[in-house]
Design an enzyme around this catalytic site. Sequence first.
Site, PDB file in Angstrom:
ATOM      1  CB  THR A   1      -1.786   9.357 -13.533  1.00  0.00           C
ATOM      2  OG1 THR A   1      -1.752   9.285 -12.114  1.00  0.00           O
ATOM      3  CG2 THR A   1      -3.223   9.300 -14.028  1.00  0.00           C
TER       4      THR A   1
ATOM      5  CE  LYS B   1       3.060   8.364 -12.583  1.00  0.00           C
ATOM      6  NZ  LYS B   1       3.735   9.071 -11.490  1.00  0.00           N
TER       7      LYS B   1
ATOM      8  CG  ASP C   1       7.006  11.648 -11.168  1.00  0.00           C
ATOM      9  OD1 ASP C   1       6.322  12.656 -11.419  1.00  0.00           O
ATOM     10  OD2 ASP C   1       6.555  10.487 -11.238  1.00  0.00           O
TER      11      ASP C   1
ATOM     12  N   GLY D   1       9.022   5.637   2.920  1.00  0.00           N
ATOM     13  CA  GLY D   1       8.274   5.005   1.830  1.00  0.00           C
ATOM     14  C   GLY D   1       9.198   4.411   0.784  1.00  0.00           C
TER      15      GLY D   1
ATOM     16  N   GLY E   1       6.544   4.012  -5.881  1.00  0.00           N
ATOM     17  CA  GLY E   1       7.010   4.677  -7.101  1.00  0.00           C
ATOM     18  C   GLY E   1       7.560   6.071  -6.831  1.00  0.00           C
ATOM     19  CB  ALA E   2       6.320   8.888  -4.818  1.00  0.00           C
TER      20      ALA E   2
HETATM   21  P1  ATR Z   1       3.363   5.741  -5.013  1.00  0.00           P
HETATM   22  O1  ATR Z   1       3.570   5.238  -6.390  1.00  0.00           O
HETATM   23  O2  ATR Z   1       2.514   6.990  -4.917  1.00  0.00           O
HETATM   24  O3  ATR Z   1       4.637   5.895  -4.242  1.00  0.00           O
HETATM   25  P2  ATR Z   1       2.783   3.173  -3.832  1.00  0.00           P
HETATM   26  O4  ATR Z   1       3.734   2.556  -4.775  1.00  0.00           O
HETATM   27  O5  ATR Z   1       1.469   2.514  -3.607  1.00  0.00           O
HETATM   28  O6  ATR Z   1       2.436   4.655  -4.284  1.00  0.00           O
HETATM   29  O7  ATR Z   1       3.531   3.399  -2.430  1.00  0.00           O
HETATM   30  C1  ATR Z   1       2.866   3.837  -1.307  1.00  0.00           C
HETATM   31  C2  ATR Z   1       3.858   3.946  -0.129  1.00  0.00           C
HETATM   32  O8  ATR Z   1       3.121   4.294   1.038  1.00  0.00           O
HETATM   33  C3  ATR Z   1       4.583   2.642   0.176  1.00  0.00           C
HETATM   34  O9  ATR Z   1       5.851   2.951   0.700  1.00  0.00           O
HETATM   35  C4  ATR Z   1       3.674   2.029   1.245  1.00  0.00           C
HETATM   36  O10 ATR Z   1       4.310   1.108   2.087  1.00  0.00           O
HETATM   37  P3  ATR Z   1       4.428  -0.454   1.668  1.00  0.00           P
HETATM   38  O11 ATR Z   1       5.515  -0.513   0.634  1.00  0.00           O
HETATM   39  O12 ATR Z   1       4.770  -1.170   2.898  1.00  0.00           O
HETATM   40  O13 ATR Z   1       3.079  -0.836   1.095  1.00  0.00           O
HETATM   41  C5  ATR Z   1       3.307   3.267   2.030  1.00  0.00           C
HETATM   42  N1  ATR Z   1       2.070   3.060   2.792  1.00  0.00           N
HETATM   43  C6  ATR Z   1       0.801   3.097   2.314  1.00  0.00           C
HETATM   44  N2  ATR Z   1      -0.082   2.859   3.316  1.00  0.00           N
HETATM   45  C7  ATR Z   1       0.660   2.658   4.434  1.00  0.00           C
HETATM   46  C8  ATR Z   1       0.344   2.369   5.802  1.00  0.00           C
HETATM   47  N3  ATR Z   1      -0.936   2.238   6.225  1.00  0.00           N
HETATM   48  N4  ATR Z   1       1.373   2.247   6.682  1.00  0.00           N
HETATM   49  C9  ATR Z   1       2.653   2.371   6.286  1.00  0.00           C
HETATM   50  N5  ATR Z   1       3.020   2.651   5.008  1.00  0.00           N
HETATM   51  C10 ATR Z   1       2.038   2.784   4.102  1.00  0.00           C
END
Ligand code: ATR
Length: 278
Positions: free
Chosen positions: A68, A72, A108, A133, A136-137
């Site tokens: 995690t 990753k 995933d 978004g 990674g997810a």
């Molecule tokens: P994960 O691996 O769980 O997907 P991540 O790579 O940190 O985590 O991605 C988080 C997602 O949430 C991204 O799409 C991020 O947008 P950015 O690419 O612009 O950073 C989005 N996200 C997190 N906080 C946000 C916020 N306050 N407003 C809009 N999008 C947000």
Amino acid sequence: MRGISGKARLAGVIGHPVSHSLSPAIHHYWLERYGVDGVYVPLAIAPEDFGALFQTLPKMGFAGVNLTLPYKEKVFPLLDEIDETAQAIGAVNTVVFKEGRAIGSNTDAYGFWESLQACEALGQGKKKVLVLGAGGAAKAVVYALHRQGYECVIANRSREKAEAIASQYNDKVTVVGWGGIASLLPECGMVVNTTSLGMEGQPPLVISLEGLPVTAIVSDIVYRPRKTGLLVEAEMRGNPTVEGLGMLLHQAREGFRQWFGVLPEVDRGLWDHLLLRL
Ligand code: ATR
């Protein structure tokens, strides 16, 4: 209570931090349920120790591990083999140590797709999906949906990250600005939130579902809280919903199979076991 022998198989999850991980609870439910002689432990490993400690795991008898945050991607140079899915997604969440080799995969996308199977509306609506978004997810979600013949439209705060994902695919994966969401919704058969918005301690996801067909599936990969604001809004409009916990439970199955030799089921008992811990 289930005991373990001197031959117990070992697996675990590596993270930094790892204390929030639900994976030990998931795997211990299955170890008990299937009577497997094995253990699954949380491994809190600091970034400066990760490379050296990872390489000692097979020597200590580990059959494999989950990874995690923040490992990753960092694990890539430490692996002997990386499967096609993990390469496409750019992240490894499951490692098997086998015959002196460390083999990485990503479950995933499988977990997300399997979690949708609980939804009776799947396959009935339009094939266009709005993915919120581009982290990674989102990569795993887009990979799964694209493989299943869906068209994905990605909206993300940082547009260039959405463009980077779309550039890996053909014209069935495109990008829309946050402002373009409202006019896109009537064409969608599914909406998936992959951002951290709506998670406990994070800002809410502010989006109106107005215009989305009521038959469209609304899925949120956030599982704390179990019912996010997005899912509550969707339920109030009558849309079928898919909770994020399902993806977490299903992604764990393949690792368990590889380490412990049984493909476990995501049954009602597992849901109840995990819901108590959320
Ligand atoms: P994960 O691996 O769980 O997907 P991540 O790579 O940190 O985590 O991605 C988080 C997602 O949430 C991204 O799409 C991020 O947008 P950015 O690419 O612009 O950073 C989005 N996200 C997190 N906080 C946000 C916020 N306050 N407003 C809009 N999008 C947000």
